[in-house]
Design a protein around this motif. Structure first.
Motif, PDB file in Angstrom:
ATOM      1  N   SER A   1       1.428   3.887   4.239  1.00 37.41           N
ATOM      2  CA  SER A   1       2.414   2.752   4.584  1.00 37.41           C
ATOM      3  C   SER A   1       3.705   3.007   4.201  1.00 37.41           C
ATOM      4  O   SER A   1       4.605   3.357   4.915  1.00 37.41           O
ATOM      5  CB  SER A   1       1.829   1.450   3.662  1.00 37.41           C
TER       6      SER A   1
ATOM      7  N   ASP B   1      -0.304   5.083   0.616  1.00 35.01           N
ATOM      8  CA  ASP B   1      -0.563   6.199   1.670  1.00 35.01           C
ATOM      9  C   ASP B   1      -0.589   5.574   3.118  1.00 35.01           C
ATOM     10  O   ASP B   1      -1.176   4.816   3.194  1.00 35.01           O
ATOM     11  CB  ASP B   1      -1.772   6.973   1.473  1.00 35.01           C
TER      12      ASP B   1
ATOM     13  N   ASP C   1      -6.843  -3.080   2.955  1.00 37.01           N
ATOM     14  CA  ASP C   1      -5.497  -4.010   2.805  1.00 37.01           C
ATOM     15  C   ASP C   1      -5.692  -5.395   3.768  1.00 37.01           C
ATOM     16  O   ASP C   1      -4.839  -6.095   3.362  1.00 37.01           O
ATOM     17  CB  ASP C   1      -4.240  -3.225   3.494  1.00 37.01           C
TER      18      ASP C   1
ATOM     19  N   ASP D   1       0.757  -1.079  -0.154  1.00 41.69           N
ATOM     20  CA  ASP D   1      -0.104  -0.191   0.027  1.00 41.69           C
ATOM     21  C   ASP D   1       1.055   1.233  -0.058  1.00 41.69           C
ATOM     22  O   ASP D   1       2.055   1.174   0.458  1.00 41.69           O
ATOM     23  CB  ASP D   1      -1.066  -0.110   1.330  1.00 41.69           C
TER      24      ASP D   1
ATOM     25  N   ASP E   1      -1.931  -0.398   5.782  1.00 46.48           N
ATOM     26  CA  ASP E   1      -2.495   0.350   7.071  1.00 46.48           C
ATOM     27  C   ASP E   1      -3.750   0.649   7.059  1.00 46.48           C
ATOM     28  O   ASP E   1      -4.249   1.221   8.011  1.00 46.48           O
ATOM     29  CB  ASP E   1      -1.658   1.635   7.106  1.00 46.48           C
TER      30      ASP E   1
HETATM   31 MG   LIG Z   1      -3.000   3.242   3.267  1.00 52.65          MG
END
Ligand SMILES: [Mg+2]
Length: 258
Positions: A14, A12, A202, A10, A198
C-alpha cells in the motif's frame, strides 16, 4: 488530538512497494498531509520493531501493529485480544500429536525465520519481537487445522491464514484497533477518516472509514469491501503510486488546498 482528518494506512503493498519497500512515489501526498497536519497512522501485520526499522518519514502519533492487536501511543503499548505469552502457552499445552504439527515463530531461531521468510537478519529479529500474534507453519492436514480452530476458540484464540503462514491471535482486527484509536485519541467531534489497504485483512477497516481506498494488488488477492457510504474507491495504480494518487483525489474532494 484535534485533527479534522486522519489517515490510516496498511504498509506492505500500500504505502510501501511490495518488492522494494520503497515509498518514494507516495512522497508528494505525504508532504501534502504533513503541511495540512493530518496524521498518518500505520496499520500493519508487522511488529512494532519492524515498523521502527522502516524509519517512516512522518510522525506517527499511533502505530497499529500485528494486524490490529498491538496499539502504541507515545511509547505506551496496549494489547487487544491475548498476550504473546498466552498464545504460545496455548500452543505448548496442546496435545502432542497436534503440537508436533505446529512450527511457530517462537519455535524458530532467527536463522529459521530468515529461511522461511526471506527477511534479512535485522528484519527477522524484529519480526520475532512479537506481542500479541503468532505466525506458524502447519504440517498437518486441513482437517487438523479445523480441529485446532475449535480448540483455539475455546480460549478466545482465532486462526487466520495469510500466505504460507497461519496466524494465531485473540479477538480483534485492524478495524477494532481503528475504533479504539478514534475513541481514545480524538475528543470532541470525530475526524474525517481515510484508510488505504491492499489485502483481505484490510477489508473491514476500509469499510469502516469515511473514505476507503483499495490499492490494487498485482498478486491478485481479491476481496470484497462493504460500501455503506458509497465512499470506497480503487486506486489507479498498485503500491505507493496508487496511494499517492488516491490521497490527492480525496484531499481535493475535501477541498484541502495545501
Ligand atoms: Mg498489504
Amino acid at each position: 488530538m484535534k485533527n479534522s482528518v486522519v489517515v490510516f494506512t496498511d504498509l506492505d503493498g500500500s504505502l510501501l512497494d511490495h518488492q522494494s519497500y520503497e515509498y518514494t512515489a507516495a512522497k508528494p501526498a505525504l508532504e501534502r498531509l504533513e503541511r495540512a497536519e493530518i496524521p498518518v497512522i500505520p496499520v500493519t501485520s508487522k511488529t512494532l520493531e519492524e515498523i521502527s526499522l522502516l524509519q517512516l518519514p512522518f510522525p506517527q502519533p499511533y502505530r497499529i501493529a500485528e494486524n490490529g492487536m498491538v496499539i502504541e501511543h507515545e511509547g505506551a503499548v496496549q494489547i487487544q485480544g491475548r498476550s504473546y505469552d498466552t498464545i504460545t502457552g496455548f500452543i505448548n499445552d496442546l496435545p502432542q500429536n497436534i503440537r508436533n504439527n505446529i512450527t511457530g515463530f517462537g519455535d524458530m531461531s532467527v536463522d529459521d525465520v530468515i529461511r522461511h521468510t526471506g527477511l534479512d537478519r535485522t528484519q527477522a529479529q524484529a519480526a520475532k519481537a512479537r506481542k500479541a500474534t503468532e505466525p506458524f507453519l502447519w504440517s498437518g492436514d486441513e482437517q487438523g487445522i479445523e480441529g485446532l480452530r475449535v480448540l483455539a476458540a475455546q480460549q478466545q484464540l482465532y486462526i487466520t491464514q495469510g500466505g504460507r503462514f497461519y496466524h494465531l491471535m485473540g479477538k480483534g482486527n485492524k478495524q477494532t484497533a481503528l475504533k479504539h484509536v478514534l475513541d481514545a485519541g480524538f475528543s470532541g467531534s470525530q475526524p474525517v477518516t481515510i484508510a488505504l489497504g491492499d489485502g483481505p485483512n484490510d477489508a473491514e477497516m476500509l469499510g469502516f472509514v469515511d473514505y476507503g481506498v483499495i490499492i490494487p494488488n498485482p498478486a491478485g488477492t481479491s476481496f470484497n469491501v462493504k460500501d455503506p457510504h458509497g465512499k470506497i474507491m480503487t486506486a489507479s495504480h498498485a503500491g505507493p503510486e496508487g496511494w499517492n494518487a488516491a490521497l490527492h483525489t480525496i484531499l481535493d474532494e475535501l477541498e484541502l488546498s495545501v
